[in-house]
Design a protein around this motif. Structure first.
Motif, PDB file in Angstrom:
ATOM      1  N   HIS A  80      12.240  20.300  45.148  1.00  0.00           N
ATOM      2  CA  HIS A  80      11.614  19.036  44.723  1.00  0.00           C
ATOM      3  C   HIS A  80      11.519  18.069  45.591  1.00  0.00           C
ATOM      4  O   HIS A  80      12.649  18.043  46.360  1.00  0.00           O
ATOM      5  CB  HIS A  80      12.166  18.768  43.375  1.00  0.00           C
ATOM      6  N   GLY A  92      16.613  17.807  47.180  1.00  0.00           N
ATOM      7  CA  GLY A  92      15.653  18.526  46.978  1.00  0.00           C
ATOM      8  C   GLY A  92      14.762  18.664  48.331  1.00  0.00           C
ATOM      9  O   GLY A  92      14.312  19.616  48.614  1.00  0.00           O
ATOM     10  N   GLU A 126      13.718  15.995  38.308  1.00  0.00           N
ATOM     11  CA  GLU A 126      14.770  15.155  37.947  1.00  0.00           C
ATOM     12  C   GLU A 126      14.013  14.840  36.300  1.00  0.00           C
ATOM     13  O   GLU A 126      12.951  14.434  36.310  1.00  0.00           O
ATOM     14  CB  GLU A 126      14.755  13.768  38.838  1.00  0.00           C
ATOM     15  N   HIS A 190      19.504  24.114  49.188  1.00  0.00           N
ATOM     16  CA  HIS A 190      19.814  22.763  48.451  1.00  0.00           C
ATOM     17  C   HIS A 190      21.079  22.201  49.034  1.00  0.00           C
ATOM     18  O   HIS A 190      21.908  23.029  49.534  1.00  0.00           O
ATOM     19  CB  HIS A 190      19.829  22.941  46.962  1.00  0.00           C
ATOM     20  N   HIS A 359      18.757  23.796  38.601  1.00  0.00           N
ATOM     21  CA  HIS A 359      17.821  23.465  39.596  1.00  0.00           C
ATOM     22  C   HIS A 359      16.452  24.286  39.089  1.00  0.00           C
ATOM     23  O   HIS A 359      16.686  24.912  38.249  1.00  0.00           O
ATOM     24  CB  HIS A 359      18.309  24.137  41.082  1.00  0.00           C
TER      25      HIS A 359
HETATM   26 ZN    ZN Z   1      17.921  18.637  43.509  1.00  0.00          ZN
END
Ligand code: ZN
Length: 418
Positions: A80, A92, A126, A190, A359
């Motif tokens: 993300h 992300g 988020e 990540h 995640h």
């Molecule tokens: Zn993250």
């Protein structure tokens, strides 16, 4: 595997400039103006790499490198790019721009994938804007009903339905769901967001389990009154009751004696919140996580029992509302094996570990075999402006990711079977 470390880190810096906070802090809330600019900039990078870009109705973005067998389920990677207020620039982002660089590195090496390789940028990992994290991957995996998603509201009272349309995503939310089997593998790179890899001086973590978060809201209703006029005997102070409940959460999480059980009360809202007024109502937000869903259930039952006890003893009403209770995810042994082989081929040390933060992979696990690859971050710091992973640390992760993607996609390298 040759990684263009300089360009990758230049791109990480460039993406960080799309922010509502002053550098080095990054604030990039989903469907804000800066989020839109970041999305447009990313799309350009994907197109430059020759990838086919499409977006779904909630803004999940897919950049596809077609394989020689596009009829086969694709291999996917991604993460993300939304950032909580005053966050850093790696959470992300490393999985998105690192995934892009992994694809470019494979292209440069002359590799031709058999399965298509797809880079996914998930919308709103988020929970900043709508109170629920992993919106994009929840909808993709069918974990969240489209009608429930559409009705989520932000702090201004605008629904996700309105906000996403305003951002230019207008298809039906039903269409976001992806069928089980559409992807043969999903690997997410990540930052660790914890100190273990750095402390143990191990370059990479292969995530075997992702802990399951559950969050709920506890509302305590007592009786208010004047802090001077109302004497102590017979008070029904909602905050005093809440204080006992907060400690009960801590006690219940400690009682399992399992390192993977954690319980946190992160929000305590007191009504009316005046210095000379007895609190009449308190809302607590509780976050419980575990790799074992049964053990998490035990903790939740212990907290419920404490709520009942406190309510009775103090003459207050205590109600509990579950916000979400997700399932833990387990990595696929085949993908872990591919990552292990890739680490060995690159001569990079690794260890297996558990992810205690959730995640998008947690939800992708419902529709595809998954695994995660962690790189160290300085001091274990994340969700802060001083979040940092070095270019070398990021490169190591990207090298292993690229090799694993190539292995999982199958294909040819310089005319030979890869
Ligand atoms: Zn993250």
């Amino acid at each position: 595997m040759e990684i263009d470390e300089t360009r990758l880190n230049r791109e990480i810096d460039a993406l960080a400039t799309f922010s509502d906070a002053e550098a080095p802090a990054v604030t990039r809330v989903v469907f804000s103006e800066q989020d839109g600019k970041a999305r447009a900039w990313l799309k350009q990078r994907f197109l430059e790499a020759g990838l086919a870009v499409r977006e779904d109705a909630v803004g999940n973005t897919f950049a596809n490198w077609p394989g020689s067998r596009p009829d086969l389920p694709a291999v996917a990677t991604g993460s993300h790019v939304d950032a909580i207020p005053h966050a850093g620039k790696y959470d992300g982002v490393v999985g998105v721009l690192g995934g892009l660089e992994a694809i470019r590195a494979l292209q440069r090496s002359g590799f031709k994938p058999e399965r298509s390789i797809e880079l996914i940028v998930f919308t709103s990992e988020e929970p900043t804007r709508f109170g629920l994290g992993c919106l994009g991957s929840r909808l993709m995996s069918g974990t969240l009903a489209p009608s429930a998603a559409a009705a989520l509201r932000d702090a201004d009272g605008d629904t996700l339905e309105t906000v996403r349309q305003r951002a230019g995503f207008s298809g039906s939310l039903e269409s976001v769901r992806v069928t089980v089997g559409a992807y043969s593998a999903f690997v997410e790179l990540h930052i660790e967001q914890g100190p273990m890899l750095e402390q143990e001086k191990i370059p990479l973590g292969l995530v075997t389990h992702i802990a399951a978060p559950a969050s709920f809201r506890i509302t305590v209703e007592g009786e208010g009154g004047h802090a001077g006029g109302r004497l102590m005997p017979g008070r029904r102070d909602a905050l005093c009751a809440a204080a006992e409940i907060i400690l009960a959460v801590e006690r219940a999480a400690l009682a399992t004696r399992a390192i993977d059980t954690v319980g946190t009360v992160g929000i305590c809202q007191v009504h009316p919140g005046a210095v000379n007024s007895i609190p009449s109502r308190v809302q607590l937000s509780v976050d419980l996580r575990d790799t074992d869903v049964d053990r998490r259930g035990q903790v939740q039952r212990a907290i419920n029992a404490a709520c009942g006890d406190v309510g009775e003893r103090r003459g207050v009403s205590v109600t509990t509302e579950t916000i979400n209770a997700d399932l833990p995810a387990q990595s696929s042994p085949e993908i872990l094996a591919a990552l292990t082989t890739a680490c060995e081929a690159e001569g990079i040390g690794f260890r297996q570990m558990v992810s205690r933060a959730y995640h998008d992979s947690s939800f992708m696990a419902r529709i595809a075999p998954i695994a995660m690859l962690f790189i160290p971050c300085r001091g274990g710091v994340s969700h802060r402006p001083d979040e940092y992973s070095s270019p070398e640390e990021i490169s190591r992760g990207v090298r292993v990711l690229a090799r694993a993607l190539a292995f999982l996609a199958g294909g040819t390298e310089n005319g030979t079977e890869g």
